[in-house]
Structures are given as C-alpha cells and as structure tokens.
Design a protein around this motif. Structure first.
Motif, PDB file in Angstrom:
ATOM      1  N   TYR A  88       0.831  -1.213   0.000  1.00 22.41           N
ATOM      2  CA  TYR A  88       0.000   0.000   0.000  1.00 22.41           C
ATOM      3  C   TYR A  88       0.867   1.264   0.000  1.00 22.41           C
ATOM      4  O   TYR A  88       0.523   2.264  -0.631  1.00 22.41           O
ATOM      5  CB  TYR A  88      -0.940  -0.012   1.203  1.00 22.41           C
ATOM      6  N   LEU A  89       2.011   1.219   0.686  1.00 21.57           N
ATOM      7  CA  LEU A  89       2.898   2.381   0.740  1.00 21.57           C
ATOM      8  C   LEU A  89       3.470   2.742  -0.629  1.00 21.57           C
ATOM      9  O   LEU A  89       3.785   3.911  -0.889  1.00 21.57           O
ATOM     10  CB  LEU A  89       4.045   2.124   1.730  1.00 21.57           C
ATOM     11  N   VAL A  90       3.643   1.739  -1.482  1.00 20.78           N
ATOM     12  CA  VAL A  90       4.203   2.024  -2.806  1.00 20.78           C
ATOM     13  C   VAL A  90       3.127   2.089  -3.885  1.00 20.78           C
ATOM     14  O   VAL A  90       3.431   2.075  -5.078  1.00 20.78           O
ATOM     15  CB  VAL A  90       5.300   0.999  -3.193  1.00 20.78           C
ATOM     16  N   GLY A  91       1.870   2.158  -3.459  1.00 23.94           N
ATOM     17  CA  GLY A  91       0.813   2.487  -4.415  1.00 23.94           C
ATOM     18  C   GLY A  91       0.052   1.344  -5.033  1.00 23.94           C
ATOM     19  O   GLY A  91      -0.633   1.531  -6.055  1.00 23.94           O
ATOM     20  N   TYR A  92       0.123   0.124  -4.442  1.00 25.29           N
ATOM     21  CA  TYR A  92      -0.627  -1.009  -4.996  1.00 25.29           C
ATOM     22  C   TYR A  92      -1.885  -1.251  -4.173  1.00 25.29           C
ATOM     23  O   TYR A  92      -1.876  -1.140  -2.947  1.00 25.29           O
ATOM     24  CB  TYR A  92       0.245  -2.264  -5.031  1.00 25.29           C
ATOM     25  N   ASN A  93      -2.973  -1.615  -4.863  1.00 25.73           N
ATOM     26  CA  ASN A  93      -4.254  -1.812  -4.191  1.00 25.73           C
ATOM     27  C   ASN A  93      -4.343  -3.146  -3.465  1.00 25.73           C
ATOM     28  O   ASN A  93      -5.091  -3.280  -2.492  1.00 25.73           O
ATOM     29  CB  ASN A  93      -5.408  -1.714  -5.196  1.00 25.73           C
ATOM     30  N   THR A  94      -3.572  -4.139  -3.942  1.00 25.86           N
ATOM     31  CA  THR A  94      -3.601  -5.453  -3.301  1.00 25.86           C
ATOM     32  C   THR A  94      -2.177  -5.983  -3.142  1.00 25.86           C
ATOM     33  O   THR A  94      -1.298  -5.705  -3.977  1.00 25.86           O
ATOM     34  CB  THR A  94      -4.404  -6.470  -4.137  1.00 25.86           C
ATOM     35  N   PRO A  95      -1.930  -6.747  -2.091  1.00 21.97           N
ATOM     36  CA  PRO A  95      -0.607  -7.345  -1.905  1.00 21.97           C
ATOM     37  C   PRO A  95      -0.209  -8.265  -3.056  1.00 21.97           C
ATOM     38  O   PRO A  95       0.975  -8.345  -3.413  1.00 21.97           O
ATOM     39  CB  PRO A  95      -0.752  -8.123  -0.594  1.00 21.97           C
ATOM     40  N   SER A  96      -1.170  -8.948  -3.641  1.00 19.92           N
ATOM     41  CA  SER A  96      -0.844  -9.891  -4.716  1.00 19.92           C
ATOM     42  C   SER A  96      -0.331  -9.168  -5.957  1.00 19.92           C
ATOM     43  O   SER A  96       0.625  -9.631  -6.614  1.00 19.92           O
ATOM     44  CB  SER A  96      -2.069 -10.738  -5.067  1.00 19.92           C
ATOM     45  N   SER A  97      -0.931  -8.033  -6.290  1.00 23.89           N
ATOM     46  CA  SER A  97      -0.451  -7.287  -7.459  1.00 23.89           C
ATOM     47  C   SER A  97       0.942  -6.723  -7.211  1.00 23.89           C
ATOM     48  O   SER A  97       1.776  -6.682  -8.116  1.00 23.89           O
ATOM     49  CB  SER A  97      -1.434  -6.160  -7.806  1.00 23.89           C
ATOM     50  N   PHE A  98       1.203  -6.296  -5.975  1.00 20.57           N
ATOM     51  CA  PHE A  98       2.544  -5.824  -5.621  1.00 20.57           C
ATOM     52  C   PHE A  98       3.550  -6.964  -5.718  1.00 20.57           C
ATOM     53  O   PHE A  98       4.659  -6.788  -6.245  1.00 20.57           O
ATOM     54  CB  PHE A  98       2.545  -5.247  -4.208  1.00 20.57           C
ATOM     55  N   SER A  99       3.182  -8.137  -5.231  1.00 23.36           N
ATOM     56  CA  SER A  99       4.091  -9.292  -5.260  1.00 23.36           C
ATOM     57  C   SER A  99       4.478  -9.648  -6.693  1.00 23.36           C
ATOM     58  O   SER A  99       5.641  -9.947  -6.982  1.00 23.36           O
ATOM     59  CB  SER A  99       3.449 -10.497  -4.576  1.00 23.36           C
ATOM     60  N   ARG A 100       3.496  -9.615  -7.599  1.00 29.07           N
ATOM     61  CA  ARG A 100       3.792  -9.927  -9.006  1.00 29.07           C
ATOM     62  C   ARG A 100       4.737  -8.876  -9.603  1.00 29.07           C
ATOM     63  O   ARG A 100       5.684  -9.213 -10.313  1.00 29.07           O
ATOM     64  CB  ARG A 100       2.494  -9.992  -9.810  1.00 29.07           C
ATOM     65  N   ALA A 101       4.481  -7.607  -9.302  1.00 33.19           N
ATOM     66  CA  ALA A 101       5.331  -6.539  -9.829  1.00 33.19           C
ATOM     67  C   ALA A 101       6.750  -6.654  -9.274  1.00 33.19           C
ATOM     68  O   ALA A 101       7.734  -6.499 -10.010  1.00 33.19           O
ATOM     69  CB  ALA A 101       4.738  -5.175  -9.477  1.00 33.19           C
ATOM     70  N   PHE A 102       6.863  -6.956  -7.989  1.00 33.47           N
ATOM     71  CA  PHE A 102       8.182  -7.059  -7.360  1.00 33.47           C
ATOM     72  C   PHE A 102       8.982  -8.201  -7.976  1.00 33.47           C
ATOM     73  O   PHE A 102      10.195  -8.072  -8.195  1.00 33.47           O
ATOM     74  CB  PHE A 102       8.031  -7.268  -5.852  1.00 33.47           C
ATOM     75  N   LYS A 103       8.321  -9.304  -8.279  1.00 26.25           N
ATOM     76  CA  LYS A 103       9.001 -10.444  -8.903  1.00 26.25           C
ATOM     77  C   LYS A 103       9.506 -10.051 -10.289  1.00 26.25           C
ATOM     78  O   LYS A 103      10.615 -10.448 -10.701  1.00 26.25           O
ATOM     79  CB  LYS A 103       8.028 -11.626  -9.003  1.00 26.25           C
ATOM     80  N   GLN A 104       8.746  -9.239 -11.014  1.00 27.67           N
ATOM     81  CA  GLN A 104       9.185  -8.775 -12.331  1.00 27.67           C
ATOM     82  C   GLN A 104      10.379  -7.835 -12.212  1.00 27.67           C
ATOM     83  O   GLN A 104      11.289  -7.857 -13.028  1.00 27.67           O
ATOM     84  CB  GLN A 104       8.034  -8.064 -13.041  1.00 27.67           C
ATOM     85  N   TRP A 105      10.385  -6.982 -11.187  1.00 29.90           N
ATOM     86  CA  TRP A 105      11.469  -6.014 -11.009  1.00 29.90           C
ATOM     87  C   TRP A 105      12.784  -6.685 -10.634  1.00 29.90           C
ATOM     88  O   TRP A 105      13.837  -6.306 -11.119  1.00 29.90           O
ATOM     89  CB  TRP A 105      11.123  -5.026  -9.887  1.00 29.90           C
TER      90      TRP A 105
ATOM     91  N   GLN B 294      12.947 -12.006  -7.853  1.00 35.28           N
ATOM     92  CA  GLN B 294      12.781 -12.720  -6.595  1.00 35.28           C
ATOM     93  C   GLN B 294      11.440 -12.355  -5.974  1.00 35.28           C
ATOM     94  O   GLN B 294      10.870 -11.302  -6.263  1.00 35.28           O
ATOM     95  CB  GLN B 294      13.898 -12.343  -5.606  1.00 35.28           C
ATOM     96  N   THR B 295      10.950 -13.245  -5.106  1.00 35.68           N
ATOM     97  CA  THR B 295       9.759 -12.906  -4.335  1.00 35.68           C
ATOM     98  C   THR B 295      10.151 -11.914  -3.247  1.00 35.68           C
ATOM     99  O   THR B 295      11.335 -11.735  -2.938  1.00 35.68           O
ATOM    100  CB  THR B 295       9.143 -14.145  -3.682  1.00 35.68           C
ATOM    101  N   VAL B 296       9.152 -11.283  -2.647  1.00 36.96           N
ATOM    102  CA  VAL B 296       9.422 -10.322  -1.570  1.00 36.96           C
ATOM    103  C   VAL B 296      10.154 -10.998  -0.419  1.00 36.96           C
ATOM    104  O   VAL B 296      11.137 -10.464   0.112  1.00 36.96           O
ATOM    105  CB  VAL B 296       8.098  -9.696  -1.076  1.00 36.96           C
ATOM    106  N   SER B 297       9.697 -12.188  -0.020  1.00 31.61           N
ATOM    107  CA  SER B 297      10.331 -12.886   1.108  1.00 31.61           C
ATOM    108  C   SER B 297      11.756 -13.309   0.776  1.00 31.61           C
ATOM    109  O   SER B 297      12.658 -13.236   1.628  1.00 31.61           O
ATOM    110  CB  SER B 297       9.497 -14.113   1.508  1.00 31.61           C
ATOM    111  N   GLN B 298      12.002 -13.739  -0.463  1.00 31.71           N
ATOM    112  CA  GLN B 298      13.359 -14.118  -0.868  1.00 31.71           C
ATOM    113  C   GLN B 298      14.299 -12.910  -0.824  1.00 31.71           C
ATOM    114  O   GLN B 298      15.435 -13.012  -0.357  1.00 31.71           O
ATOM    115  CB  GLN B 298      13.337 -14.712  -2.278  1.00 31.71           C
ATOM    116  N   TYR B 299      13.814 -11.794  -1.304  1.00 30.92           N
ATOM    117  CA  TYR B 299      14.643 -10.582  -1.343  1.00 30.92           C
ATOM    118  C   TYR B 299      14.964 -10.108   0.072  1.00 30.92           C
ATOM    119  O   TYR B 299      16.107  -9.767   0.384  1.00 30.92           O
ATOM    120  CB  TYR B 299      13.923  -9.474  -2.111  1.00 30.92           C
ATOM    121  N   ARG B 300      13.979 -10.114   0.945  1.00 27.40           N
ATOM    122  CA  ARG B 300      14.206  -9.667   2.346  1.00 27.40           C
ATOM    123  C   ARG B 300      15.171 -10.622   3.050  1.00 27.40           C
ATOM    124  O   ARG B 300      16.045 -10.173   3.796  1.00 27.40           O
ATOM    125  CB  ARG B 300      12.880  -9.580   3.080  1.00 27.40           C
TER     126      ARG B 300
END
Length: 325
Positions: free
Chosen positions: A293-310, A313-319
């Motif tokens: 939500y802080l970076v402008g996504y309406n749902t966690p799932s859409s953010f997760s998909r975008a983060f994997k594209q960027w 890695q998944t969010v948990s893998q990157y952290r």
C-alpha cells in the motif's frame, strides 16, 4: 551530476579490493572511466552505492574512509582540511557535500553540541548501509586528520549495525535509530586545525563554488519528476494528471518531456516504486502488505507480481537475502 573518478582514485579502490569497472558493469550503467568522470542521475548513483554495498566488507569500508589517504581525490575534503578549526571544516564540508554525491549534510548548532544528519537528495529515499556509514566515517576521519586529535562523536545514530572495528573507530555511543545522526561536543570542534591553509582555500573556493552552482542547477526533467514521485507515491496521489499539475504543465507536455529523455511516466513510477519497496524491506517492522500500500498497490498480490518482475525474486526471498548480507 558528474563524479570525478581519477585513475589514481580507481587504483586506490582497486588496491583495497574494489574493482570499480566490475561494480559499474553490474549496475548496467553506461560509463567511460577513461575520461575520469562518471555522469549519472541521483537514482543511478543510488544503484551504484547499492552495488558497492552488496560487495564491500566492513574492513574495506573503513579503509577507504581514511581522509588522509583520499583527500587529494576529493577537493571538497581538501578544502575542509584547509579550515581554521573543526567547526569551520564541518560547515565547509556540508556546504560542498553535493560535489561528492547527491547527499546533503544538515548541521544543527546548539549551545554545547553540534549534530549532523545525512540525507539522500530525494525525500523518502533511504541510503544504503555503505553510503551512510562511509559518510559518517569520512566526517570523523576529516576532523581527526585536521586537528591531530582523536575527536569522536558523543553519539552515533543510524539504522544499521556497526561492526567491531567500526565501533572502535567511532568511539562514544552507538545508538540504533531510524534517523541517522552524529553528535559532537562543540568544544571539541573548536580546536584549531593543524592543516589550516588559507592560501589554498582562497585558490580553491571560486572553482568549488562554480562547480556547486552547476550541480545544484543542472537537473534533468526525469530527476525533477522522480523527486516529486518519492513524496507522491507514499501519499497515494500520483496519477499523471496530479503530478502534471504539481509540476505546472499539461499532461501532454509532461509526456513529451519524458519521451525526449527516452522514458515514460509509467516507467518512472515503477522505478520509484521499486526503490521505495527495497527501502521499506530493510525495515523489519514493516510487513509486505503494508509495503504494497505504501508504494501504491491496491492489493498485496499485485505488488508481489510486480516485485518479482522487477527483481526476479519474491518479496520474502529478497528480504531474506538482505538479512544475510
């Protein structure tokens, strides 16, 4: 912005195990080190410090923060060493800070103490561990080199851990904090500098002032847009129309300006979202859902998909990888 990277400075880094050409290649930035200059936007500078951060050891970080070794490579440092005392040197260092990189040094003077806070040029953009610790080590080294005394901060605060050698180097108290800060005794900074050189300062000052004016006035349109997005995205109001209105131009003019710099509004939004997300992931008390939500996504799932594209890695893998480093 332009960074001066002389062949001698590149060799100095290489002698300490840091191959600048290899590091730059990993960032996928265009560079021509044979010209001894590196031209980049503030965000490209951030990518460079992140690449160094992933490779540098704590021992290397301390070694390349020794002002007595690098003063000739960094004219603002040499200018600060030419000051009459530590307080004057600190103010001179802060004034010319952006000649070394897109980082500001905020100096606050009280009755008995002086505090220094370092900040990346853009709001909401945290610094990498390498970038912040080097700034703090450099300043302490500068004050000691000039005074010939073991000046140490009363308190060193920051969001990163200081290794054993770093703690021994700094002295004083190291305090975990989301806001970085160095606090010095004013009396300690009023000690005269052994390196005072008014003749050299008079010679250097006009050139440094001219270079500073060039750095602070030459900003690309993309750089200006990104600065706005770093504030607008966490606030949740970063539509094309809103940002264009903030800048004071039509949406069509904004898009034409971005096209001229071979990018688009969508690309810039995603660039800033990615950097904000990586910064938030460094904070253990912020959950992936909150980051979405802080970076402008309406749902966690859409953010997760975008983060994997960027990042690939998944969010948990990157952290998890950040914690290992």
């Amino acid at each position: 912005m332009k960074l001066t990277l002389t062949t001698q400075f590149q060799q100095f880094l290489l002698a300490h195990g840091l191959d600048l050409q290899q590091i730059l290649a990993k960032t996928q930035l265009t560079y021509h080190l044979q010209d001894e200059t590196l031209t980049m936007t503030p965000l490209e500078y951030y990518r460079l410090t992140a690449a160094i951060d992933a490779q540098i050891t704590d021992e290397q970080l301390l070694a390349i923060s020794d002002v007595s070794q690098i003063q000739l490579f960094l004219p603002p440092m040499f200018a600060a060493l030419s000051a009459s005392d530590g307080l004057t040197a600190l103010k001179r260092f802060a004034h010319f800070k952006q000649l070394i990189g897109p980082v500001t040094a905020e100096v606050q003077e009280l009755d008995q103490t002086i505090s220094v806070h370092f900040a990346f040029l853009y709001p909401n953009q945290a610094q990498t561990r390498f970038a912040l610790l080097m700034e703090q080590y450099l300043l302490v080294s500068l004050l000691r080199t000039g005074s010939g005394q073991r000046i140490q901060p009363l308190v060193t605060a920051g969001p990163f851990a200081y290794h054993t050698a770093g703690v021994a180097f700094l002295g004083g108290i190291q305090s975990p904090s989301s806001r970085n800060q160095l606090i010095f005794s004013k009396a300690a900074l009023q000690q005269p500098f052994l390196t005072e050189n008014n003749v050299m300062w008079d010679f250097m000052a006009p050139t440094l002032q001219q270079r500073l004016a060039e750095v602070t006035t030459t900003t690309t349109f993309v750089g200006s847009l990104q600065k706005i997005l770093f504030t607008a995205i966490p606030a949740g109001d970063f539509t094309l129309e809103t940002v264009a209105q903030t800048i004071g131009m039509s949406t069509r003019s904004l898009q034409r300006s971005l096209t001229a710099e071979q990018t688009s509004f969508k690309q810039q939004v995603q660039t800033v979202q990615r950097l904000l997300a990586i910064n938030y992931l460094a904070l253990d008390n912020v959950t992936p859902t909150e980051i979405a939500y802080l970076v402008g996504y309406n749902t966690p799932s859409s953010f997760s998909r975008a983060f994997k594209q960027w990042t690939g890695q998944t969010v948990s893998q990157y952290r998890a990888a950040m914690r290992v480093e």
